[in-house]
Write an enzyme that holds these catalytic residues in place. Structure first.
Site, mmCIF file in Angstrom:
data_model
loop_
_atom_site.group_PDB
_atom_site.id
_atom_site.type_symbol
_atom_site.label_atom_id
_atom_site.label_comp_id
_atom_site.label_asym_id
_atom_site.label_seq_id
_atom_site.Cartn_x
_atom_site.Cartn_y
_atom_site.Cartn_z
ATOM 1 N N PRO A 95 -40.168 -90.523 -3.024
ATOM 2 C CA PRO A 95 -39.161 -91.562 -3.240
ATOM 3 C C PRO A 95 -39.787 -92.795 -3.894
ATOM 4 O O PRO A 95 -40.881 -93.204 -3.530
ATOM 5 C CB PRO A 95 -38.694 -91.893 -1.816
ATOM 6 C CG PRO A 95 -39.870 -91.564 -0.950
ATOM 7 C CD PRO A 95 -40.567 -90.397 -1.619
ATOM 8 N N GLY A 96 -39.108 -93.334 -4.882
ATOM 9 C CA GLY A 96 -39.586 -94.570 -5.505
ATOM 10 C C GLY A 96 -38.552 -95.658 -5.303
ATOM 11 O O GLY A 96 -38.694 -96.566 -4.481
ATOM 12 N N ARG A 97 -37.449 -95.520 -6.037
ATOM 13 C CA ARG A 97 -36.379 -96.518 -6.012
ATOM 14 C C ARG A 97 -35.937 -96.897 -4.587
ATOM 15 O O ARG A 97 -35.813 -98.073 -4.257
ATOM 16 C CB ARG A 97 -35.172 -95.942 -6.766
ATOM 17 C CG ARG A 97 -34.061 -96.932 -7.032
ATOM 18 C CD ARG A 97 -32.819 -96.210 -7.562
ATOM 19 N NE ARG A 97 -33.076 -95.347 -8.680
ATOM 20 C CZ ARG A 97 -33.051 -95.728 -9.963
ATOM 21 N NH1 ARG A 97 -32.737 -96.954 -10.276
ATOM 22 N NH2 ARG A 97 -33.312 -94.858 -10.932
ATOM 23 N N GLY A 141 -35.685 -89.394 -6.286
ATOM 24 C CA GLY A 141 -34.357 -89.417 -6.895
ATOM 25 C C GLY A 141 -33.237 -89.887 -5.995
ATOM 26 O O GLY A 141 -32.073 -89.871 -6.398
ATOM 27 N N ARG A 192 -32.895 -102.745 -17.486
ATOM 28 C CA ARG A 192 -32.077 -101.613 -17.051
ATOM 29 C C ARG A 192 -30.647 -101.667 -17.584
ATOM 30 O O ARG A 192 -30.005 -100.647 -17.738
ATOM 31 C CB ARG A 192 -32.095 -101.470 -15.519
ATOM 32 C CG ARG A 192 -33.504 -101.186 -14.971
ATOM 33 C CD ARG A 192 -33.515 -100.703 -13.529
ATOM 34 N NE ARG A 192 -32.920 -99.395 -13.403
ATOM 35 C CZ ARG A 192 -31.725 -99.167 -12.921
ATOM 36 N NH1 ARG A 192 -30.991 -100.170 -12.475
ATOM 37 N NH2 ARG A 192 -31.253 -97.936 -12.868
ATOM 38 N N CYS A 200 -33.913 -112.686 -27.936
ATOM 39 C CA CYS A 200 -33.226 -112.591 -29.223
ATOM 40 C C CYS A 200 -32.784 -111.165 -29.488
ATOM 41 O O CYS A 200 -33.424 -110.419 -30.247
ATOM 42 C CB CYS A 200 -34.141 -113.083 -30.326
ATOM 43 S SG CYS A 200 -34.398 -114.836 -30.161
ATOM 44 N N TYR A 241 -38.076 -100.539 -10.838
ATOM 45 C CA TYR A 241 -37.925 -100.383 -12.283
ATOM 46 C C TYR A 241 -37.494 -101.678 -12.976
ATOM 47 O O TYR A 241 -36.768 -101.629 -13.975
ATOM 48 C CB TYR A 241 -36.949 -99.234 -12.594
ATOM 49 C CG TYR A 241 -37.369 -97.933 -11.954
ATOM 50 C CD1 TYR A 241 -38.558 -97.315 -12.330
ATOM 51 C CD2 TYR A 241 -36.605 -97.329 -10.952
ATOM 52 C CE1 TYR A 241 -38.965 -96.123 -11.741
ATOM 53 C CE2 TYR A 241 -37.008 -96.144 -10.350
ATOM 54 C CZ TYR A 241 -38.185 -95.547 -10.753
ATOM 55 O OH TYR A 241 -38.587 -94.378 -10.157
HETATM 56 N N1 LLP Z 1 -41.347 -88.271 -8.853
HETATM 57 C C1 LLP Z 1 -41.325 -88.080 -10.183
HETATM 58 C C2 LLP Z 1 -42.115 -86.999 -10.750
HETATM 59 C C3 LLP Z 1 -40.570 -88.910 -11.003
HETATM 60 O O1 LLP Z 1 -40.556 -88.710 -12.314
HETATM 61 C C4 LLP Z 1 -39.830 -89.977 -10.434
HETATM 62 C C5 LLP Z 1 -39.057 -90.886 -11.268
HETATM 63 C C6 LLP Z 1 -39.889 -90.159 -9.036
HETATM 64 C C7 LLP Z 1 -40.649 -89.276 -8.281
HETATM 65 C C8 LLP Z 1 -39.164 -91.255 -8.324
HETATM 66 O O2 LLP Z 1 -37.785 -91.194 -8.461
HETATM 67 P P1 LLP Z 1 -36.871 -92.249 -7.683
HETATM 68 O O3 LLP Z 1 -36.985 -91.944 -6.203
HETATM 69 O O4 LLP Z 1 -37.390 -93.602 -7.997
HETATM 70 O O5 LLP Z 1 -35.518 -92.030 -8.220
HETATM 71 N N2 LLP Z 1 -36.556 -96.172 -15.105
HETATM 72 C C9 LLP Z 1 -35.429 -95.464 -14.538
HETATM 73 C C10 LLP Z 1 -35.885 -94.473 -13.497
HETATM 74 C C11 LLP Z 1 -36.883 -93.470 -14.024
HETATM 75 C C12 LLP Z 1 -37.364 -92.514 -12.973
HETATM 76 C C13 LLP Z 1 -38.455 -91.679 -13.483
HETATM 77 N N3 LLP Z 1 -39.035 -90.803 -12.530
HETATM 78 C C14 LLP Z 1 -34.456 -96.461 -13.948
HETATM 79 O O6 LLP Z 1 -34.696 -97.661 -14.036
HETATM 80 O O7 LLP Z 1 -33.400 -96.075 -13.434
#
Ligand code: LLP
Length: 433
Positions: free
Chosen positions: A292-294, A249, A331, A362, A391
Site C-alpha cells: 500500500p502506498g496512497r 492500489g 494530479r 504558466c 503522489y
Molecule cells: N506497488 C507497485 C508495484 C506500484 O506500481 C504501486 C503504484 C504501488 C504498489 C502502490 O499503489 P497505491 O497503494 O499507492 O495505489 N501517481 C499516481 C499513482 C501511481 C501509482 C503507481 N504505482 C497518482 O497520483 O494517482
C-alpha cells in the site's frame, strides 16, 4: 470529518490536523506548506499489520510503496511500524538507506532498472528484486555472477485484470509497460529464466493491478489468477512459489464521491480468495506481501496555500489563484483528480462559493480543481487542499523554477519540519554559470 479520517478537525472555526492549528503552522513555516499527521500514518500502518495478522497470520508483510511519499522520516516511521518498503529507483533506495532502513525488507521495483541501480541494490543487500523483464533477469545474473553472490527475485507478472481506475494508473492488463503477462506465456518464460540462473533465487511472483481502486472484487480475481499461475509453475517447473506479492492500489476518499473500504476489508477479501485458491490447487500457503502506498499517507496530509487573487469573470467562473499548483500537486493536470478544498480559518462556515482553484504556473491547465465548493474567500486568505499526502510532494517539480514546498509533520499537536523548503540557491545548485 471531510475525508473519513480522524486527522482533521475544526477547533474554534479553524481547521486542524493531528491536533495542530493549520493557520498557525502556515504562519510559522510559510506557504505553500504540506502538513502530515504522523499518528494517522502510524495508525494506517497498524491497521494493515493487524488485518494481515487477523486474516492471514504471521506469514505476511506490508511494504509501503515509497513512490507515494519518499522522504527520510517516512522510512524511520516504517522501521518502527515493522513495515517493508517498495522502492522504484536508486533515489528511493538511497533515501531508505540513508534513513537506516533494513535493506532486507526492500522490494526493488522498476520496469527499466539500470545496471548501476541493480549493482547498487546488490551492494546494499536489497531483500527482493522484483524482476520486470528478461533483460533485467539476465543482467542481474551477470552482476551476481561477477560478485559471487545470489539475489532473491520475484517475477513481476501482469494477471490480465482491468481495474476500474484512471488509464494512466492501471497496470494489471496485458497491454502494459510493466511485467510479463501470464496470458501470453511470458510470465512462465520469466520464471523459467530465473530458475535457470544459478545466482538467482526464485522466491515468488508479484503483480499490481492499479491504484485508487474502490472495488474489492478485482483483488479477489487477481489472487485467483496468481494462484492458478503458481499452480502452473509447480506443474511445469516443479518448484514451489514461496511468496505472493499482490501490490497496492487501495483507494482513499478525496471527495464525498469516493467510497473506499478499510484496509481490513480489502485484506479480508484478498485472504479469503487466497485461502480458497490454495485449497483449490492444493498449494502450500505462500508468504503474502502487500504494497500500500496512497492509503498509508494520502488522507493524513493537507497542503496549505495563500490566495493571491480572486478573479470573477461574469457569466463564466471565479478563479482563486494560489501560491502553488501543478508544481506541488500535478494530479489535477495529469488525471483530472478531484479534491476537497477548505478555507482553514473559516472551516466551520458553509461553502457558499463555487470556484476554480488555479495554480501560479504558466500553463492554463495548471488548476487544482474546477467548480469546487468553497467558503467565502478573499485575497490573502489561506486555502487548504485535503488528502494530499500521496503522489503530491513525490511528483512535485521545479517547473517555472518554483521551489518545492516545506513539509511539516505533526504528532499529537507538536510540529517538526521534515523537509526544508527549497531555496533559490537550491534551484541553481547544479547550474554552471
Ligand atoms: N506497488 C507497485 C508495484 C506500484 O506500481 C504501486 C503504484 C504501488 C504498489 C502502490 O499503489 P497505491 O497503494 O499507492 O495505489 N501517481 C499516481 C499513482 C501511481 C501509482 C503507481 N504505482 C497518482 O497520483 O494517482
Amino acid at each position: 470529518m471531510y475525508n473519513g479520517t480522524e486527522s482533521l478537525a475544526i477547533r474554534a472555526g479553524h481547521l486542524t490536523i493531528g491536533g495542530a492549528d493549520i493557520p498557525a503552522l502556515a504562519k510559522k513555516y510559510g506557504t505553500p506548506l504540506i502538513i502530515y499527521d504522523e499518528c494517522g500514518i502510524r495508525k494506517a500502518c497498524g491497521e494493515y499489520n493487524a488485518a494481515l495478522r487477523k486474516h492471514y497470520g504471521e506469514n505476511a508483510l506490508a511494504a509501503y510503496a515509497g513512490k507515494a511519499f519518499s522522504v527520510g522520516v517516512m522510512y524511520r516511521i516504517l522501521t518502527e511500524m515493522d513495515f517493508g518498503a517498495d522502492v522504484v529507483s536508486g533515489g528511493e533506495l538511497y533515501t531508505a538507506r540513508r534513513a537506516g532502513f533494513d535493506m532486507g525488507r526492500i522490494f526493488y521495483h522498476g520496469n527499466n532498472k539500470t545496471r548501476a541501480e541493480l549493482a547498487e541494490g546488490l551492494d546494499y543487500g536489497v531483500g527482493r528484486f522484483v524482476a520486470d523483464n528478461f533483460e533485467e533477469l539476465k543482467m542481474l545474473e551477470e552482476l551476481c555472477s561477477a560478485r559471487s553472490t545470489r539475489a532473491s527475485v520475484l517475477i513481476r507478472v501482469t494477471p490480465g485484470i482491468e481495474a476500474h481506475t484512471h488509464a494512466y494508473i492501471r497496470t494489471g492488463q496485458i497491454d502494459s509497460k510493466f511485467g510479463m503477462a501470464i496470458e501470453t506465456g511470458a510470465a512462465l518464460e520469466g520464471v523459467k529464466l530465473a530458475l535457470s540462473c544459478p545466482h538467482l533465487d526464485y522466491c515468488g511472483i508479484h503483480c499490481h493491478i492499479g491504484s485508487q481502486i474502490f472495488d474489492t472484487a478485482p483483488f479477489a480475481e487477481t489472487v485467483k489468477i496468481m494462484c492458478g499461475f503458481i499452480n502452473t509453475v509447480r506443474d511445469i517447473c516443479g518448484v514451489e512459489t514461496r511468496e505472493l506479492n499482490v501490490g497496492g492500489g487501495f483507494g482513499v476518499q478525496y471527495t464525498d464521491e469516493d467510497t473506499p473500504h478499510t484496509p481490513d476489508e480489502y485484506i479480508r477479501v484478498i485472504c479469503q480468495a487466497l485461502k480458497a485458491a490454495l485449497v483449490q490447487y492444493d498449494l502450500p500457503a505462500p508468504r503474502l506481501i502487500l504494497e500500500p502506498g496512497r492509503s498509508i499517507v494520502a488522507p493524513y496530509a493537507v497542503t496549505v496555500y495563500t490566495v493571491g487573487t480572486v478573479k470573477s469573470i461574469p457569466g463564466c467562473r471565479t478563479y482563486v489563484a494560489v501560491d502553488g499548483g501543478m508544481t506541488d500537486n500535478p494530479r489535477y493536470i495529469l488525471y483530472g483528480a478531484k479534491y476537497t478544498f477548505v478555507v482553514p480559518e473559516r472551516a466551520d462556515e458553509p461553502k457558499t462559493m463555487t470556484v476554480t482553484v488555479a495554480g501560479r504556473n504558466c500553463e492554463s491547465g495548471d488548476l487544482l480543481g474546477e467548480d469546487v465548493p468553497l467558503q467565502q474567500v478573499h485575497p490573502g486568505d489561506l486555502l487548504c487542499t485535503l488528502t494530499t499526502g500521496a503522489y503530491c510532494y513525490s511528483m512535485a517539480s521545479n517547473y517555472n523554477r518554483v521551489p518545492k514546498p516545506a513539509v511539516v509533520m505533526v504528532r499529537e499537536g507538536e510540529d517538526r519540519l521534515i523537509v526544508r523548503r527549497e531555496s533559490l540557491e537550491d534551484l541553481v545548485r547544479n547550474d554552471i554559470f
